[in-house]
Design a protein around this motif. Structure first.
Motif, PDB file in Angstrom:
ATOM      1  N   ARG A 370       2.030 -31.929 -27.641  1.00  0.00           N
ATOM      2  CA  ARG A 370       0.620 -31.887 -27.262  1.00  0.00           C
ATOM      3  C   ARG A 370      -0.045 -33.216 -27.586  1.00  0.00           C
ATOM      4  O   ARG A 370       0.616 -34.165 -28.006  1.00  0.00           O
ATOM      5  N   GLU A 371      -1.353 -33.282 -27.404  1.00  0.00           N
ATOM      6  CA  GLU A 371      -2.067 -34.564 -27.515  1.00  0.00           C
ATOM      7  C   GLU A 371      -1.785 -35.272 -28.837  1.00  0.00           C
ATOM      8  O   GLU A 371      -1.593 -36.487 -28.871  1.00  0.00           O
ATOM      9  N   ASP A 372      -1.767 -34.527 -29.928  1.00  0.00           N
ATOM     10  CA  ASP A 372      -1.564 -35.144 -31.241  1.00  0.00           C
ATOM     11  C   ASP A 372      -0.153 -35.694 -31.418  1.00  0.00           C
ATOM     12  O   ASP A 372       0.086 -36.497 -32.329  1.00  0.00           O
ATOM     13  N   ASP A 373       0.775 -35.248 -30.567  1.00  0.00           N
ATOM     14  CA  ASP A 373       2.166 -35.693 -30.687  1.00  0.00           C
ATOM     15  C   ASP A 373       2.473 -36.914 -29.837  1.00  0.00           C
ATOM     16  O   ASP A 373       3.578 -37.455 -29.903  1.00  0.00           O
ATOM     17  N   ILE A 374       1.504 -37.338 -29.016  1.00  0.00           N
ATOM     18  CA  ILE A 374       1.744 -38.404 -28.050  1.00  0.00           C
ATOM     19  C   ILE A 374       1.183 -39.723 -28.572  1.00  0.00           C
ATOM     20  O   ILE A 374       0.022 -39.809 -28.965  1.00  0.00           O
ATOM     21  N   GLN A 375       2.022 -40.731 -28.589  1.00  0.00           N
ATOM     22  CA  GLN A 375       1.605 -42.086 -28.930  1.00  0.00           C
ATOM     23  C   GLN A 375       1.582 -42.911 -27.655  1.00  0.00           C
ATOM     24  O   GLN A 375       2.589 -43.051 -26.981  1.00  0.00           O
ATOM     25  N   SER A 387      17.235 -26.815 -21.269  1.00  0.00           N
ATOM     26  CA  SER A 387      16.115 -26.728 -22.204  1.00  0.00           C
ATOM     27  C   SER A 387      14.812 -26.539 -21.439  1.00  0.00           C
ATOM     28  O   SER A 387      14.753 -26.669 -20.214  1.00  0.00           O
ATOM     29  N   VAL A 388      13.757 -26.239 -22.187  1.00  0.00           N
ATOM     30  CA  VAL A 388      12.402 -26.167 -21.638  1.00  0.00           C
ATOM     31  C   VAL A 388      11.542 -27.154 -22.415  1.00  0.00           C
ATOM     32  O   VAL A 388      11.448 -27.075 -23.637  1.00  0.00           O
ATOM     33  N   VAL A 389      10.942 -28.084 -21.694  1.00  0.00           N
ATOM     34  CA  VAL A 389      10.131 -29.131 -22.315  1.00  0.00           C
ATOM     35  C   VAL A 389       8.690 -28.977 -21.857  1.00  0.00           C
ATOM     36  O   VAL A 389       8.404 -28.988 -20.657  1.00  0.00           O
ATOM     37  N   TYR A 390       7.779 -28.815 -22.801  1.00  0.00           N
ATOM     38  CA  TYR A 390       6.349 -28.748 -22.525  1.00  0.00           C
ATOM     39  C   TYR A 390       5.702 -30.032 -23.040  1.00  0.00           C
ATOM     40  O   TYR A 390       5.785 -30.345 -24.228  1.00  0.00           O
ATOM     41  N   VAL A 391       5.064 -30.783 -22.150  1.00  0.00           N
ATOM     42  CA  VAL A 391       4.273 -31.950 -22.562  1.00  0.00           C
ATOM     43  C   VAL A 391       2.858 -31.698 -22.056  1.00  0.00           C
ATOM     44  O   VAL A 391       2.504 -32.057 -20.928  1.00  0.00           O
ATOM     45  N   LEU A 392       2.041 -31.036 -22.856  1.00  0.00           N
ATOM     46  CA  LEU A 392       0.728 -30.568 -22.435  1.00  0.00           C
ATOM     47  C   LEU A 392      -0.343 -31.514 -22.963  1.00  0.00           C
ATOM     48  O   LEU A 392      -1.048 -31.231 -23.934  1.00  0.00           O
ATOM     49  N   ALA A 393      -0.464 -32.656 -22.308  1.00  0.00           N
ATOM     50  CA  ALA A 393      -1.402 -33.689 -22.736  1.00  0.00           C
ATOM     51  C   ALA A 393      -1.830 -34.496 -21.516  1.00  0.00           C
ATOM     52  O   ALA A 393      -1.103 -34.565 -20.525  1.00  0.00           O
ATOM     53  N   PRO A 394      -3.013 -35.104 -21.572  1.00  0.00           N
ATOM     54  CA  PRO A 394      -3.420 -36.002 -20.476  1.00  0.00           C
ATOM     55  C   PRO A 394      -2.691 -37.323 -20.592  1.00  0.00           C
ATOM     56  O   PRO A 394      -2.674 -37.948 -21.654  1.00  0.00           O
ATOM     57  N   LEU A 395      -2.073 -37.780 -19.508  1.00  0.00           N
ATOM     58  CA  LEU A 395      -1.229 -38.976 -19.533  1.00  0.00           C
ATOM     59  C   LEU A 395      -1.518 -39.846 -18.318  1.00  0.00           C
ATOM     60  O   LEU A 395      -2.106 -39.389 -17.334  1.00  0.00           O
TER      61      LEU A 395
END
Length: 623
Positions: A370-375, A387-395
């Motif tokens: 999520r947002e806090d995990d994205i640099q 696998s299942v990958v969730y990247v739930l952030a504005p990019l």
């Protein structure tokens, strides 16, 4: 070097190559290439100026950005889709693709931002492209990605995936698990470090041509070429400048000969040679752990002869950490060295690309970012299997590379998504733009504002309308500028032929055929994907509660029919008059079939993964 000179060097600005132009801006259009690039583009400049309408006709006030100003000279030339089509002699669809791709890779940070970079995707035709930006963009179409390392034996040749897939019937296939368990396939692919160094090398090599393309003669009947601050800013498509405090600054303000100049009284033009010398002295690798030192003259000559081989054999292999263990970034097993034309780049053992978050090497697991995990504003999902990958952030940018038998759910992506070398992967994404290259048996659920681009060696791909939502989706769409009222998921654009120079082996004759596009997923096979709700506190906010992209009628009717059938079955089971024994047998049979389905489809592992993510999320929220 003295202490004083070292201190002085540390206070000077650094110029870094912008990877976005190379990773998301190269198009497979032969009309964009010229045998003599410089003379060809200079002739093209004349044509573009002829096609460019007067500056007063452009709606430059549209969605105006405070950081954008029209030069005082008033002679800035812009060209739209029709002008590009006429000058390049391509169709308007291809010309629009050129304009749109340029818009997606232009620098949109800082003060010197061209309006095209910040204009909504659906309105770029009303703004057009600056001719000099377009020429730089067309020049870099000559860029080629770093080649894969040469294979050394038959086993290495066999261990290439997914191009040796069984679905094409040409070569025996290795299972993705076999490939993932071997280090050979990873070593046969260019690492992120190699890509970055290849981009740096390309810019260094072509800087004289790029500057001459932007330059003008100092006076009539003179061969002396000069560059103004405004012209120098156009290199911002390829370069970004940082001051001593690692803060981004305008490219022209980083140069001492243009710094602190007044827009009303701009600095005097500077000779091309002086600008070239300054750029060469200050350009360096973008990643903090890539350090450059100089070579002697003889070493440079040796390196120029062997550059391609050096890039292929000397650069580091990036070994990825397990994405489920925490924040993921690539780190090589040991320090390596990469040669470039003007020096040696040292890759330290804590190397990681600047501004990119990696989700890499996930095996049989579920991962949530999520947002806090994205640099930074870019994400690369790579080498994930089952696998299942969730990247739930504005990019801004997302790359999905080399994944198989997985589901990748992405948040709103405002600039571009690129999917490459994936097999049997479901991609679920709302984005402005998407490119799919060299993929097989994938299904793409798209909410996309521009036509999806398919290129390379694709097989058996399907597209469908966007099929999910998550609590912050609408907020993320607004943040990155994706319009949920516009969805061109089914307006497929297919370009080019199979690329014989990519990093994979192709069946004989496959490089002579046109790229394959995609078919539309049948409405009766369309299903809604449910994103789990991990944080209950979100329910107290104003959040997305339904898919913001309107479903086409056939898919909506199919969905309603499925829901109605499920409700009818549920009611029939409730009202069935069964004896206690028969009712228990029915419940047991239903539960048994459900368990068998979970095991057979692999969804039971996904359920365990979601439970683990939920426990992790709860524990982190309590801290």
């Amino acid at each position: 070097m003295s202490v004083g000179s070292a201190s002085s060097k540390n206070t000077e600005p650094c110029l870094h190559v912008r990877r976005e132009a190379f990773e998301y801006g190269i198009l497979p259009l032969p009309n964009l290439l010229h045998s003599d690039v410089v003379s060809g583009l200079k002739n093209l400049r004349v044509k573009l100026f002829q096609e460019a309408p007067p500056i007063s006709t452009w709606a430059l006030s549209i969605n105006s950005n405070a950081s954008y100003t029209v030069p005082a000279s008033g002679d800035r030339k812009r060209v739209g889709t029709e002008g590009i089509a006429a000058a390049l002699e391509v169709t308007e669809a291809h010309a629009h693709l050129v304009l749109d791709t340029l818009a997606s890779v232009l620098n949109d940070g800082g003060e010197a931002v061209d309006l095209l970079a910040t204009t909504p995707v659906t309105e770029i035709d009303s703004v057009g492209a600056d001719v000099d930006d377009l020429l730089i963009f067309l020049y870099i179409q000559t860029y080629r990605r770093v080649p894969s390392r040469p294979h050394r034996d038959a086993a290495d040749v066999a261990d290439v995936w997914p191009s040796t897939s069984a679905i094409d019937g040409f070569l025996p296939a290795l299972s993705p698990l076999q490939v993932r368990s071997s280090t050979v396939s990873r070593r046969s692919m260019p690492s992120q470090a190699e890509e970055e160094v290849n981009q740096l090398t390309y810019v260094q090599k072509h800087l004289p041509n790029l500057l001459n393309l932007l330059a003008e003669t100092a006076e009539e009947n003179s061969n002396n070429k000069v560059i103004t601050a405004e012209q120098f800013e156009h290199l911002g498509l390829l370069l970004k400048a940082k001051n001593a405090a690692s803060e981004l600054v305008n490219l022209s303000q980083a140069a001492p000969f243009f710094a602190n100049s007044d827009p009303d009284m701009p600095a005097a033009p500077v000779p091309v040679g002086q600008v070239l010398e300054w750029v060469q002295q200050h350009i360096c690798a973008a990643s903090e752990s890539l350090r450059e030192t100089s070579l002697g003259k003889d070493e440079k000559e040796v390196m120029d002869v062997n550059l391609a081989e050096s890039l292929a054999s000397e650069a580091a292999d990036v070994t990825m950490a397990d994405a489920t263990a925490g924040p993921v970034s690539p780190t090589p097993s040991s320090a390596r060295t990469i040669l470039v034309p003007n020096g040696v780049v040292h890759l330290s053992n804590n190397w990681q690309p600047e501004g990119v978050t990696f989700v890499d090497g996930v095996m049989k697991a579920s991962v949530l970012k999520r947002e806090d995990d994205i640099q930074g504003d870019s994400v690369k999902v790579a080498h994930c299997h089952d696998s299942v990958v969730y990247v739930l952030a504005p990019l801004k940018y997302v790359s999905v590379f080399g994944c198989s038998d997985s589901i990748v759910v992405l948040g709103a992506v405002g600039k571009a998504v690129r999917v490459e070398y994936c097999e049997r992967v479901q991609i679920i994404v709302p984005t402005a733009r998407i490119t799919i290259a060299n993929c097989r048996e994938c299904v793409l659920y798209l909410g996309v504002n521009q036509r999806p681009l398919f290129t390379g060696d694709n097989h058996k791909l399907q597209v469908a309308p966007y099929n999910t939502f998550y609590p912050k989706l609408e907020a993320h769409l607004a943040q990155v500028g994706v319009d949920a009222t516009v969805n061109k998921w089914d307006r497929i654009l297919t370009l080019g032929t199979v690329n014989p120079h990519d990093a994979f082996i192709h069946p004989a004759g496959s490089t002579d055929v046109q790229s394959e596009g995609a078919t539309l997923l049948q409405p009766e096979k369309f299903v809604t994907f449910s994103v789990p709700k991990w944080n209950e506190a979100d329910s107290e906010q104003l959040l997305t509660r339904a898919n913001p992209f309107l479903l086409p009628k056939p898919y909506l009717l199919a969905q309603q029919h499925r829901c109605k059938a499920a409700e009818t079955l549920k009611q029939n089971l409730k009202t069935a008059l069964l004896e206690d024994g028969k009712e228990r047998e029915l419940i047991s049979a239903i539960q048994g079939h459900f368990r068998d389905w979970l095991v057979a489809t692999g969804n039971i592992r996904q359920m365990y993964g979601l439970q683990a993510l939920d426990r992790l999320d709860r524990s982190s929220s309590m801290e």
